[in-house]
Scaffold this motif. Structure first.
Motif, short mmCIF file in Angstrom:
data_model
loop_
_atom_site.label_atom_id
_atom_site.label_comp_id
_atom_site.label_asym_id
_atom_site.label_seq_id
_atom_site.Cartn_x
_atom_site.Cartn_y
_atom_site.Cartn_z
N ASP A 159 0.83 -1.21 0.00
CA ASP A 159 0.00 0.00 0.00
C ASP A 159 0.86 1.26 0.00
O ASP A 159 0.54 2.24 -0.68
CB ASP A 159 -0.94 0.00 1.21
N TRP A 160 1.95 1.26 0.77
CA TRP A 160 2.85 2.41 0.75
C TRP A 160 3.42 2.62 -0.65
O TRP A 160 3.52 3.74 -1.14
CB TRP A 160 3.99 2.22 1.75
N ALA A 163 0.90 4.15 -3.05
CA ALA A 163 0.64 5.56 -2.76
C ALA A 163 1.79 6.45 -3.22
O ALA A 163 1.57 7.52 -3.81
CB ALA A 163 0.40 5.74 -1.27
N TRP A 179 -2.21 10.96 0.90
CA TRP A 179 -1.88 9.54 1.09
C TRP A 179 -0.41 9.28 0.75
O TRP A 179 0.29 8.56 1.47
CB TRP A 179 -2.80 8.68 0.22
N ARG A 182 1.80 10.84 3.56
CA ARG A 182 1.70 10.04 4.78
C ARG A 182 2.45 8.72 4.63
O ARG A 182 3.07 8.24 5.58
CB ARG A 182 0.23 9.79 5.11
N SER A 183 2.43 8.14 3.42
CA SER A 183 3.10 6.86 3.20
C SER A 183 4.61 7.00 3.28
O SER A 183 5.29 6.12 3.81
CB SER A 183 2.68 6.28 1.84
N ASP A 186 5.32 7.29 7.02
CA ASP A 186 5.17 6.01 7.70
C ASP A 186 6.27 5.03 7.30
O ASP A 186 6.76 4.25 8.13
CB ASP A 186 3.80 5.40 7.39
N PHE A 187 6.66 5.05 6.03
CA PHE A 187 7.71 4.17 5.54
C PHE A 187 9.03 4.48 6.25
O PHE A 187 9.75 3.58 6.70
CB PHE A 187 7.86 4.35 4.03
N ASN A 236 9.94 -0.02 -3.53
CA ASN A 236 8.86 0.38 -4.42
C ASN A 236 9.10 -0.06 -5.86
O ASN A 236 8.22 -0.64 -6.50
CB ASN A 236 8.69 1.91 -4.39
#
Length: 395
Positions: A159-160, A163, A179, A182-183, A186-187, A236
């Motif tokens: 999901d990261w 995004a 999003w 934020r990703s 968070d990553f 990614n």
């Protein structure tokens, strides 16, 4: 006139008629924001090879898009793909060293075991979702292994990735931008404990990319920002494109069942077949460069400082380069497609991606030679990356 911000109806399902019109009628396609789309094979080849007139640094483009204080700006201006020397050379050298032939050969048995386990699970279910159950599950494990990410902690990575890479689309909604930012945050927060643990307990630098990145002492090594953001980039880049390769290949073989039968009858064709899948349905449909001086294409001057969109999906079906460009030719040779870009920025993971495609598609076909795609297939709905969000099937 084609515009990246106003796509024609049906584009996400089948962009290739639009690409053909671009190649033949508007090989230099100006966009409302002053950027340019190039779509012919030879034009992309020239751009990829000339790293002085066409640079990868995107600070001038991403600043207005994301804001220079945003997590997305920090990531996309620090990661390998949007950088030039010296950072590009340093990070690329580390990654190439960790994905040497010996290391990849050592990875293949584990890849086969992973694929066979997923096939066993699908065989028990019969009705499957090929992206979630198969294509998306493979690269996250392989890249997670390369960086030594604990398997139990890999759940949020997909999901990261979606995004952060989705934020490269030409147009973003406020929700998509939020999003993506934020990703990245968070990553980075997630990677903090992984990096701290690796500093205390280094892995084998022959196969552990993270350990190699941390031990690089060229020009003082990577900064903290460079280290974190290139870890995110590796996870990614290796995930999204390989997921799309496998999903696109399986859908393509369902659409062309005669080619599926040909591959089943001649499984040794799998190596050239994977490159044909990459050419026909390139997982990455667009790349970008920035001009450093005025350049001329097809009698038109493109000024210095222009953002160029490189339409890989169009170039890979250019009849000037490929005979029968819209046909599936499983034994096509030569097949010098641009699915892995070109020049100094040729994808560093191309050998790994080919291995994953060969093992995944080949073993899937051997196990499920009569699989069928069922109702509900859904494209990802993005311009830059071509793949499926959902691909339900009966196996």
């Amino acid at each position: 006139m084609f515009s990246l911000n106003a796509l024609p109806d049906g584009f996400h399902t089948d962009p290739y008629p639009t690409y053909a019109a671009l190649r033949e009628d508007t090989p230099v396609c100006w966009q409302p924001d002053g950027s340019v789309v190039l779509s012919r094979y030879d034009d992309l080849d020239l751009v990829y090879r000339n790293t002085e007139r066409f640079i990868s640094d995107k600070k001038a483009v991403f600043g207005p898009k994301y804001g220079i204080d945003s997590p997305l700006y920090e990531h996309h201006t620090t990661s390998l793909v949007f950088n030039d020397p010296p950072l590009h050379i340093r990070v690329r050298k580390v990654m190439v060293g960790a994905m040497n032939p010996r290391a990849l050969a050592q990875m293949e048995p584990g890849l086969i075991e992973l694929v066979d386990g997923l096939l066993d699970e699908m065989q028990a279910k019969r009705s499957v979702e090929l992206i979630e159950d198969f294509a998306g599950a493979i690269p996250i494990e392989i890249i997670g292994n390369l960086l030594g990410i604990p398997r139990s902690e890999r759940g949020p990575l997909r999901d990261w990735s979606l995004a952060i890479l989705g934020a490269l689309e030409p147009q973003l909604t406020p929700e998509q931008e939020e999003w993506g930012n934020r990703s990245v945050y968070d990553f980075k927060d997630y990677l903090r404990h992984v990096i701290e643990d690796r500093r205390a307990n280094p892995g084998d630098p022959a196969t552990d990319v993270l350990t190699r990145l941390m031990q690089d002492d060229t020009d003082g090594g990577l900064t903290e920002v460079e280290l974190y953001q290139n870890c995110i980039f590796i996870l990614n880049a290796g995930h999204e494109t390989t997921t799309n390769l496998i999903g696109n290949a399986l859908e393509l073989l369902e659409r062309h069942r005669d080619k599926r039968a040909e591959l089943l009858a001649n499984p040794d064709l799998i190596n050239t077949a994977v490159d044909e899948f990459l050419r026909l349905e390139s997982p990455n449909q667009f790349g970008n460069r920035l001009t450093t001086e005025d350049v001329m294409f097809h009698g038109q001057t493109i000024p210095a400082g222009t953002d160029i969109h490189l339409c890989i999906g169009a170039a890979n079906r250019d009849p000037r380069q490929f005979a029968q460009p819209d046909e599936v030719v499983l034994d096509r040779r030569p097949n010098k497609h641009h699915a892995f870009a070109g020049g100094p920025h040729t994808c560093v993971g191309l050998t790994l991606a080919r291995m994953e495609g060969r093992v995944a598609v080949g073993r899937f076909l051997a196990r499920f030679p009569t699989y069928r795609i069922t109702d509900g297939a859904e494209r990802g709905g993005r311009i830059r990356f071509r793949g499926f969000a959902r691909l339900p099937a009966q196996v």
